[in-house]
Every structure is written in structure tokens, then in C-alpha cells.
Design an enzyme around this catalytic site. Structure first.
Site, PDB file in Angstrom:
ATOM      1  N   ASP A 406       0.853  -1.180   0.000  1.00 13.01           N
ATOM      2  CA  ASP A 406       0.000   0.000   0.000  1.00 13.01           C
ATOM      3  C   ASP A 406       0.896   1.238   0.000  1.00 13.01           C
ATOM      4  O   ASP A 406       2.086   1.164   0.272  1.00 13.01           O
ATOM      5  CB  ASP A 406      -0.893  -0.025   1.243  1.00 13.01           C
ATOM      6  CG  ASP A 406      -1.770   1.205   1.361  1.00 13.01           C
ATOM      7  OD1 ASP A 406      -2.387   1.586   0.348  1.00 13.01           O
ATOM      8  OD2 ASP A 406      -1.817   1.796   2.450  1.00 13.01           O
ATOM      9  N   LYS A 579     -16.645  16.631  -2.488  1.00 16.34           N
ATOM     10  CA  LYS A 579     -15.249  16.324  -2.825  1.00 16.34           C
ATOM     11  C   LYS A 579     -15.092  14.812  -2.884  1.00 16.34           C
ATOM     12  O   LYS A 579     -15.757  14.069  -2.151  1.00 16.34           O
ATOM     13  CB  LYS A 579     -14.293  16.929  -1.791  1.00 16.34           C
ATOM     14  CG  LYS A 579     -14.344  16.276  -0.420  1.00 16.34           C
ATOM     15  CD  LYS A 579     -13.368  16.922   0.533  1.00 16.34           C
ATOM     16  CE  LYS A 579     -13.444  16.236   1.915  1.00 16.34           C
ATOM     17  NZ  LYS A 579     -12.616  16.896   2.930  1.00 16.34           N
ATOM     18  N   ARG A 782      -5.031   4.401  -7.631  1.00 20.79           N
ATOM     19  CA  ARG A 782      -6.420   4.589  -7.220  1.00 20.79           C
ATOM     20  C   ARG A 782      -7.189   3.263  -7.222  1.00 20.79           C
ATOM     21  O   ARG A 782      -8.168   3.086  -7.927  1.00 20.79           O
ATOM     22  CB  ARG A 782      -7.113   5.628  -8.118  1.00 20.79           C
ATOM     23  CG  ARG A 782      -6.510   7.005  -7.975  1.00 20.79           C
ATOM     24  CD  ARG A 782      -7.295   8.043  -8.749  1.00 20.79           C
ATOM     25  NE  ARG A 782      -7.089   7.938 -10.179  1.00 20.79           N
ATOM     26  CZ  ARG A 782      -6.077   8.512 -10.836  1.00 20.79           C
ATOM     27  NH1 ARG A 782      -5.193   9.206 -10.168  1.00 20.79           N
ATOM     28  NH2 ARG A 782      -5.955   8.396 -12.119  1.00 20.79           N
ATOM     29  N   ASP A 809      -1.119  -0.738   6.232  1.00 16.72           N
ATOM     30  CA  ASP A 809      -1.265  -0.251   7.605  1.00 16.72           C
ATOM     31  C   ASP A 809      -2.689   0.136   7.964  1.00 16.72           C
ATOM     32  O   ASP A 809      -2.962   0.484   9.105  1.00 16.72           O
ATOM     33  CB  ASP A 809      -0.362   0.966   7.825  1.00 16.72           C
ATOM     34  CG  ASP A 809      -0.923   2.220   7.179  1.00 16.72           C
ATOM     35  OD1 ASP A 809      -1.418   2.120   6.039  1.00 16.72           O
ATOM     36  OD2 ASP A 809      -0.869   3.287   7.797  1.00 16.72           O
TER      37      ASP A 809
END
Length: 1096
Positions: A406, A579, A782, A809
Site C-alpha cells: 500500500d 469532494k 487509485r 497499515d
């Protein structure tokens, strides 16, 4: 109202004792008071608040543990052998197989019992914790396990919630409270929860009912009705529910009613165990075990056949000195043959190493402590080191071929900094830099110095959106708390002047992204001052305070990938600010607006920044009334509430205007780039979501498959996808060229096409996988959590079943952590969800280098040597026993004494190999870390392939033959003692056994490269113990033995000079091939000095 009537009907049905398991909801009476008070109250039955994570009790431990252990094929096999020895007249005592089996079962039971005792201890700490409960208007202290559903519980600041509670009252004036749920969902930031509206202040007399859904594990889903006797129904959601395990923060005290307790809380329902992961070593052990099982059966068949062939000769079946009884004459021939076959199976059974399983288990369990104790893994910032959740995969750390990592919090620090924004197509760069972007130069200095910029209205609208579209809370600094990370010393206005806030503020948010955006708006002159009741206050760059009424929050979720707020200004305008990710916002705005901003978003994403697009919509009174009614109706729904809310959200968030985009940087972690480079040099292929981490080296040819590349040519994306994949797969480039590295870039939208294209899905997947496997690095942009898991699953199940490792994490990384062969959790800022679901946890990404290249390499070499050594030493042990049958008429006469059969694997040869498998360092740790290419030498299970297995097997055959025939050559001389007496068959076996024990132990000593006092103690101590035991066992008359075969046999044997000479000669001859290989063969592992010199 109709809803009130429906709710009351439900209450009546439940009150008459209807089984709550048959319905989809449960009714709870707050404070155990009926509503209304005149109703007949039948208290419903719910589970108590005890947490039980243990597996056993005092009463069921023995039967349950034995059942679980004998479900293992190996243990069940040895149990059958033991029963055969008890039932059938076999040449060896049942003790010879029963004692090792008992030892294995006992050690495993003690280990599992100890682990379960720790679970009981942890459960008691939780269950006996004292809490405060309101009973009949009085505060009473009681143990947590005695809380009942319906109790009103008091929780003070920094306490954890003892069960799932609906928030009734808070000490805060705005009727909210803050909690952290790091132990539940991995989020360490503060979350805001709200009290039930319109509840009266006196909880002592509160009469209300709660109609909520049955317990289910989804942490983010909660649907319920709260009904007061004098007020209509109130719809509640997750924002009103306080989960067990969460901690109260920044709130002095709250009161809540218990709705789920004990094992029905959401935390307990999420205790589901992870799927059992098996290492490649276990699979190799099973394969080798089948080979040795076939050897065992073959030996038994050969000896059984030879026995009856020999007895078929005249005079051999019934010699004069061994007449058959009448019972033996009447016995069935085939039954006798089967019994003899079983007897030979028992005699040769020791070729299957029963003790290997317990040794491997002890090696993994004890070896895991070396990871936890490694001081290099200790992080002073969080005051923690590495954590091992699964010790069964230690050796798998040395076999990793694919690494999936990640970005946020793993490769980066999860410390967000606002970098730049784009307003109406014009860039506003906050950071000092000098870059050529979009045709004009961005230079050092404030934003006002840009040559081109948007109009004032667009700027202010965009900055208002950043100040209003969030869930950030403001905490005033008291001067005593440490808010260094969130304090703002001053703001930079659009005209370049510094605007200092009246006082320092700290921000409390569920995501560091939101704090970074609010800070970014402050630097450009718009300051979010916080909320008062339902009003959001913003100070603009003219230092005027603007107030907006917060009407609705459309929360963020990973499916929509956006969040919105609906606010009303003082002048009555109703506005929606939204957003979210570009893939979620672009389809909901006009295309010409997308064209102005998409280039900025694409470039920022490529540079490794986190991008968000900001949109705006002015709602008319009719549109807002329709949206308000839809939201209220959806929130009152008890069934399918999430789907109905999603439909309203999608309806409202359409026809918006795109006003800009933001770029936030999450800085790389310390030594992140160096770690990725080292993993690539070790031969691992790295898949990541971060561009700026040296994943692509200079000269790497990049292959891009994104939405932007698919839209070139003006054709449908599916057609273009097939064309691009085919071009990459069948182009004339040389995939196997050692001089050229390839990198592949793909985004989430394109990956959806690859996985979801119905007719050609499998074809697309195969082409995609072929490209990825030929690239050294794959960059994924993404990605949704499910897509991460899909990619890991695709690679894991590809040809060759490569070993995969996932590291993350946050809660969004759990799916890929569980999917991979090895899951690594980072103890970062996004909480501990990934850590709890991982196999190993480390504080920083840089520690992955030592975990794999150092510990992983050594663990694999150690356990591979352990497995091969166990099969080798047991083959040396049993082969002379098999050869002995050719010289004793296949009579099942044992070569070794029963004591030697029993203790060979338990005492004489077990400790040296255990010490070796824990302490061996064939190459020192520093060299392994500095020379990553050494990792390739043990990759793909190199030490447990069939060729090394064949070498160990041939070595065992050679030494077994030498032991037997070397001693037989000694016995060709009839007078071996000074008095002229000859040695018997037990002396023969004892000499063979002595040579065997010394040879296999010294072989291990020759293989040892890293000597410690423990190695010296167990190796030489084991040999000394064998000598002492042999003297002791044969030098005393034991009253419990019916026949003492070894009485003074060992002492008499050592009085013979010939026996001494043969023992020494046979040991030297057995080890001669190993000595010659060490002298003549090129060292398999480079010497540490040689490696260091090469690097210099």
C-alpha cells in the site's frame, strides 16, 4: 403516526415472548422500564456481557484437545501403529512408539493449554472490569460481565466502552462526544458521535424503547428506531452507536443504553479466525513423507514375502527347536501373512519421523521470539517493536516472489501536507519550487505572483468548499497539550500577507487528509473556526466571519468514493459542496470542466500526490425539499437503509459544477526507497500504489494502461483495452532480455474493465497477467480495497503458485493482507486493524528489508536443513534394521534394544538439530543485508527440491549400508574379547547404534557454521548423555524389566580394542564424502569477508 402504531405493535408482539431469533429486530426497554409505565413488562432474554475468546474449559480440554490433535494425519497414523503393537504380537514393545507419541501429544497440549490460559486471563481482565451503571436512579459499581441489555451505563474520559451503547447524554454542550476506534477498524483519529435527539435530561425517569436490528458484524452499519412515550419515533444510525472496545476522548462523561452485549457486540462478532495458511515447507514435508511411507510399505512387503519364501523350504517352517502349537497350526495363512506385514510395519515404523513434527513446531514457536526480540525492529517513536501473530510462516519469509504494498502509511508517513490546488484550470502552488507546468512557470513566492489565475469569485468559492466540506472539529489549545502537528502559526493570504489567527487551534478529524485541506485553505486566507450547534463558522480573507447552517452530511464511503455537505448561507442560499476521487466526480459534472482540470489531476497522481476533486451545486428550494424528504425517509427505513440512502445521495450529487482539485503529499517513510530497491535486487517483483519510491529505475521502459490511454482514438474502452493488451503482449520486445527492465502502470477504472468484461474476461486476465509477470514493477493507481485483493488472488493462483506478500497499515489493506500467503501490518497512524489481521507486524517499512533478507533467509535455511536432516537420520537408523532381516530369516528380530528405539529421536539426536534450527547463521546478518542477491539462492524452495532430497537420501543409504556391513566385517573375527568370548546379536546392534549416533551428530556439527555455547553444550552433551545412559541402562538390574537384554553389553563392548577401532573407522568413513565435498567443492555460500571485499 403510522410508524408509531407499527412500532407499538412490534413491541406488543415481542412482549408476549416471541422468539427474537425469528425476527429481524429486537426491542430493548431503556433502564428496564416499560413504555408506557402501565404496560405489562416481560423482560426479554439476551446474552450476558461475558467475553469468551478461549477454546477450552477445565472439563472439555482433554477430550477436545485430543480430538483436534488426532485429526492430524500424522498423529492418527502413529496412534494406529501403537494400537497395532498393543493388539498384535509385534517384535517391539508398544512403549517404543507409544512414548514418542505421548511426548508429541503432551508437548502440543501443554503449548495449546498455555495459550488458552492466556486467553482466559485476558477474558477475565475484561469481564471483571468495574463499570458504573444507573439502577433505580442510583449509581452502582458492578463487574462488566454483569451488564444486561437495557442498562444505562456511565463512561468517563479515556475509558473503553464495556458493550455496544446508544449515546443518550454527553457532558459536552453540543451533545456530542469523541471516540477513537483504533482497536476496531484501524482508525486512530477522533470520530464524532451524537446523542439521541429530544431525550429528557433526567435518565432516572426516562421511559423509552429501542427497536434495533439483530447483532451483525458490520462496524459501519446500524439501523434502529428510538421511541419515547411522548415523542414520535427517532431514526438512529452508526453516528449514535458507541462500540465496545472504542475509547472515549475529549469528553468528560457520557451515558448510554446497552443494546448489544457480550459475544453479540460488533467487536466480538469480528473475532472470526483467519483462514489457516500453510507454508511451502509443510507441503514439501508431506511430499517427502509420502515417499518414505512408500519405502516403509515396500520394506514390509519385501520382508513378509521373504519370510514365507524362506519358510516354504523344507524344514524351515517348523524346525525341531521351535515346534508350532495347535493354535498356530489352525490359524489362517492369509491372516498370519497380514499380521506379519503389520509386525514389519511396526518394526520399520521409525523411518517416519514422528518427533519431527513437534521439533518443527517448537522451532517455529521459539524462533518467532527472535523477531520480537530484534532491537533493530524497535521504534522509539511508538515505543514498540515487531509483533509475530503467526509463527507457522517464519520460513515463508525467505520465499517471497511478489510484494504488494500500500502507499499511504506504508510507503509514506501518513502525515499530509497541502501542496497545491487547481481552481478553474489554473494552478496554485503552495510549495517552494520551480517547475515548468502547463505552459507557464511556477516560481518561488506567494500565489499572488502567478502570471495567470482564476477570478476572485472562483477562488473564494473553492476555498469555502475546503472550509465547509469536511467533518473536522476544532479544539482550542489550552497551552498544556501537545498539538504541534495540528497547530497553525499563521496563514498566507492570496495577496501574500500573513494572517495570524486569534489563537492556536488543534484539529480533530477522522482522516489526516481533511486536516491538510483545512490547513491549506487557512494558508490561502480562509479559516475554519469550528461549529456552534449546527452552524459552521468561517473567517474569510477580509477577516469577516461567515456562518453557514449545516443541513445534511452525505458521508464518505468506499463505494461512492466521495462525501458532500448541504449548507444554508445567511442570505438563504442552499449549497451542496462535494469532494471525492476524480473517477467519482468527473461523471457528475460537465465535460468542458473536466477538460480544464483533468490534466492537473493526472499529473499530480503520477507524481505520487493524493488528489481530490471539488464540485459545487446551488440547490433550489424545490430540489432541497425533495432531497431533504428523501434523506429523512431513507434514514427512517429499517430495511435496506444503506441502499436507499445511496440512491438519494446519487440523485442529489448530479449536475454539479467542477470548481477545482487539490494535491496533498504524503511524504515517503524513512528508507522506503532503499528498501524497495533492495527487494528488487533480491529478485522480488514489487506491486505498489506509489510512483515516487524508486520503483522504476533509470532505463526502465514504462507500459501504461490507464483511462487516459484507453480514450485515445475515440473508440469504446473495451475495444481499446483489447488492442492495448494485445499490443503489449505480442509486441516484438524481448521480455527475457537481461539488459531491459519493464514497468507497468494501471489504474482502478481500467482494472475494473479487465476483471469485469463479461465475454472476454478470462482472455483479458491472461493477457494482463502475462504482461505483469514479465515486468519488474507494477504501479497500481487509485485502487479500491476489493481490487487489491483481486490482484493478489490472481497472482497467487497463477502458474507456479508464486509466494505473495502484502503489506499495509490501514483497514482498507486488510483484504489483501488476508489474501496473500504472508500478511504484514505496519503499526502506523491508521490504527491497528491491519496489525490485528496480519501474520507479522513491524513499526516501519524499512524493517521489511531485514525481516525478509535477514530473518526470512535464515529461517528458511534452518528449517529446510531440519527437515532433510530428520529424514536422513531416520533412514540411517532403520536401514540396518531392514538389512538385518536378511540374516535372521526375516523373523522380525529387532536389531536395537527397545530403549534405543524409544530414545533415539527423543533424547539422543533431538536437541542438537533443534539448537541448529534456532541459532544457525551460515552467513552473518550484516552480509545478508548488504548483499540482497543472496536471497535468490534460496528462492523457489531451492533447498527442499527433489535433488537435495535425493542427495540426503543417498547419503543416508550409503551410511546405513556402511554401518551394517562394517560391523558385520568386524564380527567375521569370532574372538573379539581378551577372554576369547564372542559378541552376541545385542552387541552387534549396540555397536551399529553407537556408530549411528556419533555419525549423525558429527554430521550436524560439520554443517554448523555459527557456533555458540548452546551448540557446543547440546552436541557434545548429547553424545555424553548417550554414553552415560548406555552404561547406566546396562549396568543395573532393573526390577520392572522381564528381560534385560543389554546387561553389561555396552561395558563389555568398550573393553574390546577391535570394537573401538571399528567404531572410529566407520565414523570416519561415513563422514568422508562430506569432508571431501567441503574440501573440493566451491563454497555454496560466500564467505562474509569475500562479500564485504566485493562491495568495497
Amino acid at each position: 403516526s403510522a410508524l408509531s402504531i407499527l412500532a407499538n405493535l412490534t413491541h406488543v408482539i415481542c412482549a408476549f415472548g416471541r422468539d427474537e431469533r425469528r425476527v429481524d429486530s429486537r426491542t430493548i426497554y431503556v433502564g428496564h422500564r416499560p413504555c408506557p409505565a402501565t404496560d405489562t413488562f416481560i423482560p426479554p432474554k439476551f446474552c450476558d456481557n461475558r467475553i469468551v475468546s478461549s477454546k477450552y474449559t477445565v472439563w472439555n480440554f482433554l477430550p477436545k484437545n485430543l480430538f483436534e490433535q488426532f485429526r492430524r494425519i500424522a498423529n492418527f497414523y502413529f496412534l494406529i501403529i501403537f494400537l497395532v503393537q498393543v493388539i498384535v504380537d509385534t517384535p517391539t514393545s508398544p512403549v517404543t512408539s507409544g512414548l514418542p507419541l505421548f511426548f508429541v501429544i503432551t508437548v502440543t497440549a501443554i503449548k495449546q493449554g498455555y495459550e488458552d490460559w492466556l486467553r482466559h486471563k485476558a477474558d477475565n481482565e475484561v469481564n471483571k472490569y468495574l463499570v458504573t451503571v444507573l439502577e433505580d436512579g442510583r449509581r452502582a459499581r458492578k463487574e462488566s460481565e454483569k451488564i444486561k441489555v437495557g442498562d444505562v451505563v456511565e463512561v468517563v474520559e479515556d475509558e473503553t466502552f464495556p458493550c455496544d451503547l446508544i449515546l443518550l447524554q454527553s457532558s459536552r454542550e453540543d451533545e456530542t462526544c469523541f471516540v477513537t476506534t483504533a482497536s476496531l477498524d484501524g482508525e486512530s483519529n477522533h470520530k464524532t458521535h451524537y446523542t439521541v435527539p429530544d431525550t429528557e435530561k433526567g435518565l432516572e425517569s426516562l421511559s423509552a424503547t429501542v427497536e434495533c436490528e439483530q447483532p451483525q458484524p458490520d462496524l459501519y452499519k446500524f439501523v434502529t428506531f428510538f421511541s419515547l412515550c411522548v415523542v414520535s419515533l427517532r431514526s438512529l444510525g452508526p453516528e449514535n452507536l458507541l462500540l465496545k472496545g472504542a475509547t472515549l476522548k475529549n469528553t468528560q462523561k457520557i451515558y448510554g443504553v446497552a443494546v448489544y452485549s457480550g459475544m453479540e457486540t460488533k467487536m466480538a462478532l469480528n473475532y472470526q479466525g483467519k483462514s489457516q495458511k500453510r507454508s511451502v515447507v509443510e507441503k514439501s514435508i508431506n511430499a517427502f513423507l509420502l515417499v518414505y511411507l512408500c519405502i516403509l510399505v515396500s520394506k514390509a512387503l519385501v520382508c513378509t514375502t521373504l519370510k514365507y519364501v524362506w519358510q516354504s523350504q523344507p524344514g524351515q517352517e517348523e524346525p525341531w527347536y521351535n515346534q508350532k502349537t495347535q493354535k498356530e497350526k489352525d490359524a489362517n495363512l492369509y491372516l498370519n501373512m497380514f499380521t506379519d506385514f503389520l509386525s514389519f510395519m511396526v518394526l520399520f515404523n521409525f523411518i517416519i519421523p514422528v518427533s519431527m513434527y513437534v521439533t518443527v513446531e517448537m522451532q517455529k514457536f521459539l524462533g518467532s521470539f527472535f523477531i520480537s526480540w530484534d532491537k533493530d525492529f524497535f521504534d522509539p517513536e511508538i515505543q514498540e517493536g515487531a509483533l509475530v501473530n503467526t509463527s507457522d510462516l517464519n520460513e515463508e519469509l525467505g520465499q517471497v516472489e511478489y510484494v504488494f504494498t500500500d502507499k499511504t502509511g506504508t510507503l509514506t508517513q501518513n502525515s499530509m501536507e497541502f501542496i497545491e490546488c487547481c481552481i478553474d484550470g489554473f494552478q496554485y502552488k503552495n510549495r517552494d519550487s520551480s517547475t515548468e507546468l502547463d505552459g507557464f512557470c511556477v516560481t518561488d513566492g506567494p500565489v499572488s505572483m502567478l502570471q495567470q489565475k482564476a477570478g476572485r469569485e472562483e477562488e473564494e468559492l473553492f476555498l469555502r468548499a475546503l472550509c465547509l466540506c469536511h467533518t473536522v472539529q476544532v479544539k482550542e489549545s489550552t497551552g498544556q497539550e501537545d498539538w504541534v502537528g495540528d497547530q497553525v502559526d499563521g496563514v498566507l493570504g492570496l495577496d501574500g500577507e500573513m494572517v495570524h489567527p486569534a489563537e492556536l487551534r488543534g484539529f480533530i478529524a477522522s482522516s489526516p487528509d481533511e486536516v491538510a485541506l483545512v490547513k491549506g485553505a487557512m494558508k490561502y486566507g480562509f479559516t475554519f473556526l469550528g461549529m456552534e450547534s449546527k452552524n459552521m463558522r468561517v473567517m474569510n480573507r477580509d477577516k469577516d466571519v461567515e456562518t453557514y447552517e449545516l443541513l445534511h452530511v452525505l458521508n464518505f464511503d468506499p463505494v461512492r468514493r466521495r462525501m458532500s455537505v448541504i449548507v444554508r448561507s445567511k442570505c438563504g442560499d442552499i449549497m451542496l459542496f462535494c469532494k471525492g476521487a476524480d473517477s467519482s466526480i468527473f461523471p457528475r459534472v460537465r465535460q468542458e470542466e473536466v477538460d480544464r482540470i483533468s490534466m492537473h489531476v493526472e499529473r499530480n497522481a503520477t507524481e505520487g500526490y493524493r488528489t481530490l476533486c471539488v464540485a459545487y451545486k446551488l440547490l433550489s428550494s424545490e430540489e432541497y425539499a425533495q432531497a431533504d424528504a428523501g434523506l429523512r425517509e431513507a434514514r427512517l427505513a429499517l430495511d435496506d437503509r444503506e441502499e436507499k440512502l445511496m440512491a438519494v445521495y446519487n440523485q442529489v450529487e448530479t449536475g454539479m459544477s467542477l470548481i477545482g482539485a487539490t494535491a496533498v503529499e504524503d511524504r515517503l517513510q524513512e528508507e522506503a526507497a532503499e528498501t524497495m530497491e533492495a527487494l528488487q535486487r533480491a529478485g522480488m517483483k514489487v506491486w505498489s500504489t506509489c510512483y515516487a519510491c524508486r520503483l522504476f529505475q533509470r532505463g526502465t521502459e514504462l507500459l501504461e494502461l490507464t483511462v487516459r490511454t484507453l480514450e485515445d482514438g475515440g473508440r469504446r474502452r473495451e475495444e481499446r483495452l483489447h488492442e492495448v493488451l494485445s499490443a503489449f503482449s505480442f509486441s516484438p520486445r524481448s521480455w527475457t532480455s537481461a539488459k531491459q527492465d519493464y514497468g507497468f502502470i494501471i489504474d482502478g477504472a481500467t482494472l475494473s474493465l479487465v476483471f469485469n468484461s463479461s465475454p472476454d474476461s478470462s482472455h483479458y486476465k491472461s493477457l494482463f497477467l502475462q504482461i505483469c509477470q514479465n515486468c519488474t514493477t507494477v504501479l497500481c493507481c487509485r485502487m479500491a480495497p476489493l481490487q487489491k485483493a483481486q490482484i493478489v488472488n490472481m497472482v497467487k493462483n497463477s502458474k507456479g503458485s508464486p509466494i505473495t506478500l502484502s503489506i499495509g497499515d490501514g483497514a482498507n489493506d486488510v483484504s489483501m493482507i488476508l489474501e496473500a500467503h504472508i500478511g504484514i501490518g505496519i503499526k502506523g497512524k491508521e490504527g491497528r486493524q491491519a496489525v490485528r489481521n496480519s501474520d507479522y507486524a513491524i513499526p516501519k517499512l524499512k524493517h521489511l528489508k531485514k525481516l525478509l533478507l535477514g530473518h526470512g533467509h535464515l529461517y528458511y535455511v534452518r528449517i529446510a536443513h531440519l527437515v532433510q536432516y530428520f529424514f536422513y537420520k531416520n533412514l540411517c537408523f532403520i536401514l540396518p534394521q531392514f538389512l538385518y532381516q536378511f540374516f535372521c530369516g526375516s523373523s522380525q528380530q529387532p536389531l536395537y534394544d527397545a530403549a534405543y528405539l524409544t530414545m533415539y529421536n527423543i533424547c539422543f539426536t533431538s536437541m542438537p538439530i533443534l539448537a541448529y534450527s534456532l541459532l544457525e547463521q551460515h552467513i552473518c546478518m550484516e552480509v545478508l543485508m548488504s548483499n540482497a542477491t543472496l536471497y535468490r539462492d534460496v528462492a523457489k524452495n531451492a533447498m527442499l527440491r527433489w535433488s537435495p532430497f535425493l542427495y540426503w537420501t543417498l547419503l543416508g543409504v550409503y551410511q546405513g549400508l556402511l554401518f551394517f556391513f562394517g560391523v558385520r566385517f568386524l564380527f567375521s573375527n569370532p574372538a573379539l574379547q581378551d577372554n576369547g568370548q564372542v559378541f552376541g546379536n545385542w552387541s552387534y546392534g549396540t555397536i551399529v547404534f553407537t556408530v549411528l549416533v556419533f555419525t549423525v551428530t558429527l554430521k550436524l556439527a560439520m554443517d554448523t557454521r555459527h557456533w555458540t555455547w548452546i551448540n557446543h553444550f547440546v552436541i557434545w552433551g548429547s553424545l555424553a548423555f548417550y554414553m552415560f545412559f548406555s552404561f547406566f541402562w546396562g549396568g543395573i538390574i532393573w526390577p520392572f524389566l522381564r528381560q534385560q537384554r543389554l546387561y553389561f553389553v555396552f561395558a563389555n563392548m568398550l573393553r574390546s580394542v577391535s570394537a573401538w577401532l571399528v567404531i572410529i573407522l566407520l565414523i570416519l568413513l561415513s563422514l568422508l564424502p562430506e569432508i571431501l565435498l567441503l574440501v573440493l567443492r566451491k563454497p555454496r555460500w560466500p564467505h562474509s569477508r569475500q562479500v564485504r571485499y566485493t562491495h568495497i
